[in-house]
Design an enzyme around this catalytic site. Structure first.
Site, PDB file in Angstrom:
ATOM      1  CG  ASP A 116     -11.845  -1.080  -5.563  1.00  0.00           C
ATOM      2  OD1 ASP A 116     -11.728  -0.269  -6.499  1.00  0.00           O
ATOM      3  OD2 ASP A 116     -11.006  -1.959  -5.289  1.00  0.00           O
TER       4      ASP A 116
HETATM    5  N1  URA Z   1      -6.579  -0.607  -3.764  1.00  0.00           N
HETATM    6  C1  URA Z   1      -7.596  -1.384  -4.168  1.00  0.00           C
HETATM    7  O1  URA Z   1      -7.396  -2.464  -4.686  1.00  0.00           O
HETATM    8  N2  URA Z   1      -8.849  -0.941  -3.951  1.00  0.00           N
HETATM    9  C2  URA Z   1      -9.132   0.238  -3.375  1.00  0.00           C
HETATM   10  O2  URA Z   1     -10.297   0.590  -3.203  1.00  0.00           O
HETATM   11  C3  URA Z   1      -8.050   1.042  -2.971  1.00  0.00           C
HETATM   12  C4  URA Z   1      -6.777   0.593  -3.173  1.00  0.00           C
END
Ligand code: URA
Length: 239
Positions: free
Chosen positions: A101
């Site tokens: 993310d």
């Molecule tokens: N899980 C998430 O919620 N976000 C990420 O970036 C990676 C794993």
């Protein structure tokens, strides 16, 4: 010298099998001459044309990047935010294996090898991804058991996740922990903790299979060593 279909596959314009079809169909030129024989060989420095377009053969490259938060993992962002690919200064065009993310930091494998990326991302191979997480609230043992059994959130069924190294900040009512997951579903860690009543305040991926962030600062990357690439292959193939 390499077989022409293999070189074409390396450009990314077609798979090896598709490249064979293109060769047989007379759609491939080497140094301006149509080549229709499947056994033909060529080299990176030759000028190869597929369907009338010049293609560039790239060597396979593999990097591990320490993504800072505040970068997106895709290149087609409508908000024009900084992208992880801009952190890689190489001749070859690479892409990330899976996504983190925008506000997640940590380990991303970057490559131009689509087969390798697909292998690593395939849920069948259950490659471990370890995250360091700060969550709101104090995590209960019961919640760790739920994660270990595999949580279902709405329609989504998550594979078992291991929680370890749990540390409580009783004053601020936060918990720090490591979580190990074997799939990479969208917002997986955030969704699981949210379902358990916790907000993820900080998320950092610290391990991908056998690869860690050791020796890297945020924003830095390095080439994977041949034995590291081999170990990832072996992990996927259970060797
Ligand atoms: N899980 C998430 O919620 N976000 C990420 O970036 C990676 C794993």
């Amino acid at each position: 010298m390499e077989r022409l279909q293999k070189l074409i596959a390396k450009t990314g314009v077609a798979s090896r099998r598709k490249a064979e079809e293109l060769i047989l169909a007379g759609k491939v030129k080497v140094n301006g001459v149509v080549v229709k024989e499947l056994g033909s060989k060529a080299q990176i420095t030759d000028e190869i044309e597929v369907n009338g377009k010049k293609v560039l053969v790239q060597e396979r490259v593999y990097f591990v990047l320490y993504k800072p938060s505040g970068f997106i993992s895709t290149t087609d962002d409508q908000f024009n935010r900084d992208a992880v690919v801009d952190l890689i200064h190489e001749q070859e065009t690479v892409f990330p294996v899976g996504r983190l993310d925008y506000d997640t930091s940590g380990l991303l494998i970057m490559t131009n090898d689509g087969d390798f990326a697909n292998m690593l991302m395939h849920p069948r191979y259950k490659i471990e991804k370890e995250y360091y997480v700060k969550i709101s609230g104090l995590l209960r043992k019961e919640s760790s058991y739920k994660l270990a059994k595999g949580l279902t959130v709405g329609e989504e069924k998550y594979q078992p996740a291991k929680v370890k190294d749990v540390k409580y900040d009783d004053k601020k009512e936060n918990t720090y922990l490591h979580i190990i997951i074997t799939e990479g579903k969208y917002h997986e860690v955030k969704n699981m903790f949210q379902a358990l009543g916790h907000e993820v305040l900080k998320l950092k991926r610290i391990r991908y299979g056998s690869i860690t962030l050791d020796g890297l600062f945020e924003g830095q990357y390095r080439a994977l060593k041949p034995h590291e690439i081999k170990t990832l292959y072996n992990l996927a193939n259970n060797k």
